[in-house]
Scaffold this active site. Structure first.
Site, PDB file in Angstrom:
ATOM      1  N   ASP A   1       0.871  -1.220  -0.029  1.00 10.70           N
ATOM      2  CA  ASP A   1      -0.032   0.068  -0.016  1.00 10.70           C
ATOM      3  C   ASP A   1       0.925   1.241  -0.044  1.00 10.70           C
ATOM      4  OD1 ASP A   1      -2.925   1.155   0.527  1.00 10.70           O
ATOM      5  OD2 ASP A   1      -1.603   2.046   1.994  1.00 10.70           O
TER       6      ASP A   1
ATOM      7  N   TYR B   1       2.893  10.483   0.107  1.00  7.25           N
ATOM      8  CA  TYR B   1       4.044   9.742   1.114  1.00  7.25           C
ATOM      9  C   TYR B   1       5.243  10.236   0.554  1.00  7.25           C
ATOM     10  CZ  TYR B   1       0.242   6.758   2.614  1.00  7.25           C
ATOM     11  OH  TYR B   1      -1.038   6.384   3.354  1.00  7.25           O
TER      12      TYR B   1
ATOM     13  N   LYS C   1       7.985  -0.419  22.583  1.00  4.32           N
ATOM     14  CA  LYS C   1       9.275   0.122  22.544  1.00  4.32           C
ATOM     15  C   LYS C   1       9.375   1.659  22.772  1.00  4.32           C
ATOM     16  CE  LYS C   1      10.755  -3.525  19.065  1.00  4.32           C
ATOM     17  NZ  LYS C   1      11.164  -3.604  17.885  1.00  4.32           N
TER      18      LYS C   1
ATOM     19  N   GLY D   1       4.055  -0.987   8.246  1.00  7.08           N
ATOM     20  CA  GLY D   1       5.038  -0.495   7.779  1.00  7.08           C
ATOM     21  C   GLY D   1       6.577  -1.213   8.329  1.00  7.08           C
TER      22      GLY D   1
ATOM     23  N   GLN E   1      12.444  -5.444  10.294  1.00  9.83           N
ATOM     24  CA  GLN E   1      11.328  -5.058  10.672  1.00  9.83           C
ATOM     25  C   GLN E   1      10.009  -5.792   9.863  1.00  9.83           C
ATOM     26  OE1 GLN E   1      11.024  -0.961  10.805  1.00  9.83           O
ATOM     27  NE2 GLN E   1      12.293  -0.580  12.718  1.00  9.83           N
TER      28      GLN E   1
END
Length: 334
Positions: free
Chosen positions: A52, A57, A231, A296, A302
């Site tokens: 996406d 962005y 975190k 994301g 990640q």
């Protein structure tokens, strides 16, 4: 990975979808393009086939990064989800003023919510060029534009479908009423809306509408901009260019309460050799009406952790335990 159809569109999406907002750097304190490309590739290798993005962005940068990342991949095995209707490059102001912002180079920009037909056609061509493809799997209006009738907007997108440039039509940040209005002109596949453990207002109207009318819900910010990863510490510093610097959910007192909630489910995560983020994503996907979680990642590590959330299994008792602990979390005050 698990895959679900977006409404009745025929477009299948990975339930963990790569959200590339942060990859564009805008509002996230910059980006490293090679890391972003590597993150998308790493996610794809684990079955995350849906990506996406949106022109806003990074003012086109995120779409360019996605285009670079999918080069060489079989196009029919990748689903590109992008958007239209957030314009920063108009020759003169048009539409509904959105907000002032800065681009990745620090230049001031005015952003308008503008979804007039001619603008949509232009935006689509720009997106196709940046993405390096000849069609978009899901084309979504980014935010409602109160200055353009919904039927005019949707008629333009319907033409793009007829031309083969768009496979399915979606909306983003639409109310149930706005979805119903759009459906008078074009068949919608989905609505992309904010949804997380600490932001659940769509459960009142949007979720029931989507369930009744067989529309997919693409939940964005399911980890609430990182707040639900465990975190984030109370009083943590964010650069002025990071939207979290002034976000009400990142006030120290609420971060403290969220972390106390996360401590309650941490033993469950540890018993499954899973991260808190993975448990949060699995809970999110188990909620009624939620089709896809957009997540994301700034780097490959990640992205891999996000994709592997699919391997975490939660029993009905565990889901209930999480929901009960969540019910005790006092909401944030704006």
């Amino acid at each position: 990975m698990e895959y679900k159809e977006l409404g009745t569109s025929g477009v299948q999406a990975s339930v963990i979808t790569f959200g590339s907002w942060a990859a564009g750097g805008w509002m996230w304190g910059g980006t490293e393009q090679n890391d972003a490309v590597g993150a998308i590739r790493a996610a794809y290798d684990l079955g995350v086939t849906s990506i996406d993005t949106a022109p806003i962005y990074g003012m086109g940068l995120s779409e360019q990064i996605v285009g670079e990342a999918i080069k060489g991949l079989p196009r029919d095995k990748v689903q590109i989800l992008t958007k239209f209707g957030m314009c920063w490059d108009l020759a003169e102001p048009k539409g509904d003023f959105g907000f002032k912002t800065k681009d990745n180079d620090g230049r001031d920009l005015d952003v308008y919510k503008y979804a007039a037909p001619a603008s949509i056609i232009r935006e689509c061509e720009d997106s196709l060029r940046r993405l390096g493809t000849d069609y978009i799997d899901l084309y979504q209006i980014h935010w409602p534009d109160v200055t353009t009738p919904i039927d005019a907007t949707m008629e333009a997108v319907a033409r793009l479908v007829e031309q083969g440039k768009v496979r399915a039509v979606g909306v983003s940040n639409y109310s149930a009423q706005q979805m119903a209005e759009a459906e008078k002109t074009v068949q919608l596949a989905s609505n992309q809306v904010p949804y997380s453990m600490v932001r659940r207002d769509i459960e009142k109207e949007v979720v029931p509408y989507c369930i009744e009318h067989h529309k997919a819900i693409l939940a964005y910010s399911p980890l609430q901009l990182g707040l639900l990863t465990g975190k984030i510490k109370p009083g943590q510093h964010f650069d002025a260019s990071d939207l979290r610097a002034s976000h009400p959910l990142f006030k120290p007192e609420f971060v403290t309460r969220v972390n106390s909630f996360l401590d309650k489910i941490r033993p469950m995560a540890e018993s499954k050799n899973a991260t808190l983020s993975q448990v949060v994503l699995r809970w999110t996907l188990a909620q009624p009406g939620i089709t896809v979680a957009l997540v994301g990642a700034r780097n490959a590590e990640q992205a891999v952790q996000n994709a592997k959330a699919i391997d975490v299994k939660l029993s009905s008792e565990e889901l209930d335990f999480i929901s009960q602990a969540l019910a005790q979390l006092e909401p944030a005050k704006a």
